[in-house]
Design a protein around this motif. Structure first.
Motif, PDB file in Angstrom:
ATOM      1  N   GLY A 115       7.354  79.421 -42.983  1.00  0.00           N
ATOM      2  CA  GLY A 115       8.442  78.495 -42.684  1.00  0.00           C
ATOM      3  C   GLY A 115       8.163  77.068 -43.103  1.00  0.00           C
ATOM      4  N   SER A 116       6.927  76.760 -43.475  1.00  0.00           N
ATOM      5  CA  SER A 116       6.565  75.409 -43.903  1.00  0.00           C
ATOM      6  C   SER A 116       6.610  75.308 -45.423  1.00  0.00           C
ATOM      7  CB  SER A 116       5.160  75.040 -43.409  1.00  0.00           C
ATOM      8  OG  SER A 116       5.122  74.968 -42.004  1.00  0.00           O
ATOM      9  N   THR A 117       6.941  74.136 -45.907  1.00  0.00           N
ATOM     10  CA  THR A 117       7.054  73.927 -47.350  1.00  0.00           C
ATOM     11  C   THR A 117       5.972  73.012 -47.902  1.00  0.00           C
ATOM     12  OG1 THR A 117       8.613  72.111 -46.975  1.00  0.00           O
ATOM     13  CG2 THR A 117       9.546  74.307 -47.315  1.00  0.00           C
ATOM     14  N   VAL A 118       5.046  72.586 -47.047  1.00  0.00           N
ATOM     15  CA  VAL A 118       3.962  71.704 -47.485  1.00  0.00           C
ATOM     16  C   VAL A 118       2.634  72.280 -47.013  1.00  0.00           C
ATOM     17  CG1 VAL A 118       2.994  69.371 -47.432  1.00  0.00           C
ATOM     18  CG2 VAL A 118       5.464  69.689 -47.307  1.00  0.00           C
ATOM     19  N   THR A 119       1.642  72.233 -47.869  1.00  0.00           N
ATOM     20  CA  THR A 119       0.269  72.565 -47.484  1.00  0.00           C
ATOM     21  C   THR A 119      -0.455  71.258 -47.200  1.00  0.00           C
ATOM     22  OG1 THR A 119       0.206  74.600 -48.796  1.00  0.00           O
ATOM     23  CG2 THR A 119      -1.906  73.558 -48.293  1.00  0.00           C
ATOM     24  N   TYR A 165       4.889  62.575 -46.716  1.00  0.00           N
ATOM     25  CA  TYR A 165       5.610  63.726 -46.182  1.00  0.00           C
ATOM     26  C   TYR A 165       5.608  63.616 -44.663  1.00  0.00           C
ATOM     27  CZ  TYR A 165       1.461  65.892 -44.246  1.00  0.00           C
ATOM     28  OH  TYR A 165       0.359  66.140 -43.478  1.00  0.00           O
ATOM     29  N   GLU A 166       6.546  64.274 -44.025  1.00  0.00           N
ATOM     30  CA  GLU A 166       6.597  64.345 -42.563  1.00  0.00           C
ATOM     31  C   GLU A 166       7.227  65.671 -42.172  1.00  0.00           C
ATOM     32  OE1 GLU A 166       8.027  61.764 -38.641  1.00  0.00           O
ATOM     33  OE2 GLU A 166       8.729  61.206 -40.660  1.00  0.00           O
ATOM     34  N   ARG A 167       6.608  66.379 -41.241  1.00  0.00           N
ATOM     35  CA  ARG A 167       7.120  67.657 -40.767  1.00  0.00           C
ATOM     36  C   ARG A 167       7.097  67.687 -39.239  1.00  0.00           C
ATOM     37  NH1 ARG A 167       8.521  67.524 -45.119  1.00  0.00           N
ATOM     38  NH2 ARG A 167       8.401  69.088 -46.804  1.00  0.00           N
ATOM     39  N   ARG A 168       8.220  68.134 -38.654  1.00  0.00           N
ATOM     40  CA  ARG A 168       8.324  68.305 -37.206  1.00  0.00           C
ATOM     41  C   ARG A 168       8.685  69.752 -36.914  1.00  0.00           C
ATOM     42  NH1 ARG A 168       8.361  63.432 -34.584  1.00  0.00           N
ATOM     43  NH2 ARG A 168       8.677  61.584 -35.905  1.00  0.00           N
ATOM     44  N   TYR A 169       8.075  70.310 -35.867  1.00  0.00           N
ATOM     45  CA  TYR A 169       8.247  71.722 -35.567  1.00  0.00           C
ATOM     46  C   TYR A 169       8.915  71.916 -34.210  1.00  0.00           C
ATOM     47  CZ  TYR A 169       5.048  72.232 -39.487  1.00  0.00           C
ATOM     48  OH  TYR A 169       4.468  72.161 -40.723  1.00  0.00           O
ATOM     49  N   ALA A 170       9.420  73.127 -33.984  1.00  0.00           N
ATOM     50  CA  ALA A 170      10.204  73.421 -32.784  1.00  0.00           C
ATOM     51  C   ALA A 170       9.393  73.256 -31.503  1.00  0.00           C
ATOM     52  CB  ALA A 170      10.768  74.839 -32.870  1.00  0.00           C
ATOM     53  N   GLU A 171       8.083  73.507 -31.564  1.00  0.00           N
ATOM     54  CA  GLU A 171       7.257  73.374 -30.355  1.00  0.00           C
ATOM     55  C   GLU A 171       6.845  71.926 -30.107  1.00  0.00           C
ATOM     56  OE1 GLU A 171       4.212  73.867 -33.612  1.00  0.00           O
ATOM     57  OE2 GLU A 171       6.243  74.557 -33.180  1.00  0.00           O
ATOM     58  N   ASP A 208       0.523  70.916 -30.839  1.00  0.00           N
ATOM     59  CA  ASP A 208      -0.390  72.018 -31.139  1.00  0.00           C
ATOM     60  C   ASP A 208      -1.189  71.771 -32.410  1.00  0.00           C
ATOM     61  OD1 ASP A 208       0.482  73.321 -28.900  1.00  0.00           O
ATOM     62  OD2 ASP A 208       1.864  74.657 -29.958  1.00  0.00           O
ATOM     63  N   LEU A 209      -0.623  71.061 -33.360  1.00  0.00           N
ATOM     64  CA  LEU A 209      -1.358  70.754 -34.587  1.00  0.00           C
ATOM     65  C   LEU A 209      -2.599  69.910 -34.291  1.00  0.00           C
ATOM     66  CD1 LEU A 209       1.568  69.917 -37.052  1.00  0.00           C
ATOM     67  CD2 LEU A 209       0.163  71.983 -37.006  1.00  0.00           C
ATOM     68  N   TYR A 210      -2.513  69.094 -33.256  1.00  0.00           N
ATOM     69  CA  TYR A 210      -3.640  68.245 -32.874  1.00  0.00           C
ATOM     70  C   TYR A 210      -4.731  69.050 -32.168  1.00  0.00           C
ATOM     71  CZ  TYR A 210      -6.185  64.280 -30.849  1.00  0.00           C
ATOM     72  OH  TYR A 210      -7.161  63.372 -30.493  1.00  0.00           O
ATOM     73  N   SER A 211      -4.324  70.006 -31.326  1.00  0.00           N
ATOM     74  CA  SER A 211      -5.286  70.720 -30.489  1.00  0.00           C
ATOM     75  C   SER A 211      -5.787  72.031 -31.092  1.00  0.00           C
ATOM     76  CB  SER A 211      -4.663  71.007 -29.120  1.00  0.00           C
ATOM     77  OG  SER A 211      -3.480  71.781 -29.271  1.00  0.00           O
ATOM     78  N   GLN A 212      -5.154  72.535 -32.122  1.00  0.00           N
ATOM     79  CA  GLN A 212      -5.539  73.834 -32.680  1.00  0.00           C
ATOM     80  C   GLN A 212      -6.899  73.774 -33.363  1.00  0.00           C
ATOM     81  OE1 GLN A 212      -2.344  74.475 -35.464  1.00  0.00           O
ATOM     82  NE2 GLN A 212      -3.327  73.330 -37.099  1.00  0.00           N
ATOM     83  N   ARG A 213      -7.526  74.955 -33.469  1.00  0.00           N
ATOM     84  CA  ARG A 213      -8.826  75.038 -34.137  1.00  0.00           C
ATOM     85  C   ARG A 213      -8.685  74.997 -35.654  1.00  0.00           C
ATOM     86  NH1 ARG A 213     -12.377  79.262 -35.794  1.00  0.00           N
ATOM     87  NH2 ARG A 213     -14.577  78.650 -35.611  1.00  0.00           N
ATOM     88  N   ALA A 214      -7.631  75.587 -36.186  1.00  0.00           N
ATOM     89  CA  ALA A 214      -7.408  75.601 -37.634  1.00  0.00           C
ATOM     90  C   ALA A 214      -7.231  74.180 -38.158  1.00  0.00           C
ATOM     91  CB  ALA A 214      -6.186  76.440 -37.975  1.00  0.00           C
TER      92      ALA A 214
END
Length: 286
Positions: A115-119, A165-171, A208-214
């Protein structure tokens, strides 16, 4: 005249051998060869009066199409990037794959996201990024890194010097950063060699992007800066990718960027691009 008769006999023998080989005629005696120069085969031994006509063979006049088909078969098919998947949904909530960016390469574990368009990966200058499993990307240590200069095709930073770039997610998580270009490698399993591509260098992340391990996200969606669309645009892979998840109980799996030879039992569902920008999804029937 003897040598002319001998030449005609040799040619006739060669022609008869070809006709017999391909089942056109059979049962001709060598003694009948001298009669073939008239253009007719000898009458059958049973005394019937019908005559067998011998038609001449000519090469095709136009071989351009056949030559073109041969050239197409000789062309090398696009390579594909075969990559392993790691993690699982039960423990981590996502699947990741590994890529290497820069020269020398720096390793990152990225969430596979259709669902994301940027790596994107955390940049060394990011002060609002969490602690992830790999060090942040250091563009200053890559001899092949280049920033993407600001122009009319992308949003720009406050100094109007570099694309952002800027991406915002549903969570409610978000990612913000600068666009850069560097060499990306896909691992030892990949047939596809390292390729230059545009990606995001994060300078801020939340939720979640801040706290995730990935480390970040590998965007497989449709878009100008999608890693898949960039590789397709360079004609190094075909316009497709495949995902095989190992299952929620033990994780892992595989991913292929580019084409594969589908098994005989694979059936593809139709995708209506007028209504959706999604990919075609193969359905396996057992």
């Amino acid at each position: 005249m003897a040598w002319q008769q001998f030449t005609i006999t040799l040619v006739s023998l060669s022609l008869i051998s070809l006709l017999i080989r391909y089942g056109v005629v059979s049962g001709i005696r060598i003694s009948d060869v001298s009669n073939i120069s008239s253009g007719f085969l000898p009458s059958p031994a049973d005394g019937s009066r019908h005559t067998n006509m011998l038609l001449p063979l000519f090469p095709p006049k136009d071989t351009s199409r056949r030559a073109e088909i041969s050239r197409r078969h000789l062309q090398k098919s696009p390579a594909s990037a075969r990559m392993s998947l790691h993690d699982d949904l039960l423990i981590n909530g996502y699947y990741t794959t590994h890529i290497w960016i820069g020269t020398p390469p720096q390793k990152f574990a990225l969430i596979v996201d259709t669902g994301s368009t940027v790596t994107y990966v955390p940049c060394s200058s990011c002060e609002k990024c969490g602690n992830h499993q790999d060090p942040k990307f250091q563009p200053e240590k890559s001899s092949t890194y280049q920033s993407v200069k600001c122009d009319k095709t992308c949003p720009c930073d406050l100094k109007r010097q570099q694309c952002i770039y800027e991406r915002r997610y549903a969570e409610m998580s978000s990612s913000f950063g600068l666009l850069g270009e560097d060499v990306i490698s896909f691992g030892n399993l990949s047939e596809l060699g390292p390729q230059r591509a545009v990606f995001g260098c994060e300078i801020a992340e939340t939720g979640d992007l801040y706290s995730q391990r990935a480390d970040g996200i590998m965007g497989l969606g449709r878009g100008d800066v999608s890693i898949v669309d960039q590789l397709v645009g360079k004609h190094v892979i075909s316009d497709s990718f495949s995902l095989c998840y190992g299952g929620m109980d033990f994780g892992g799996g595989a991913m292929v960027l580019g084409g594969i030879k589908p098994p005989a039992h694979m059936v593809f569902t139709k995708s209506y691009f007028g209504r959706s920008l999604g990919w075609q999804q193969p359905v396996l029937q057992y």
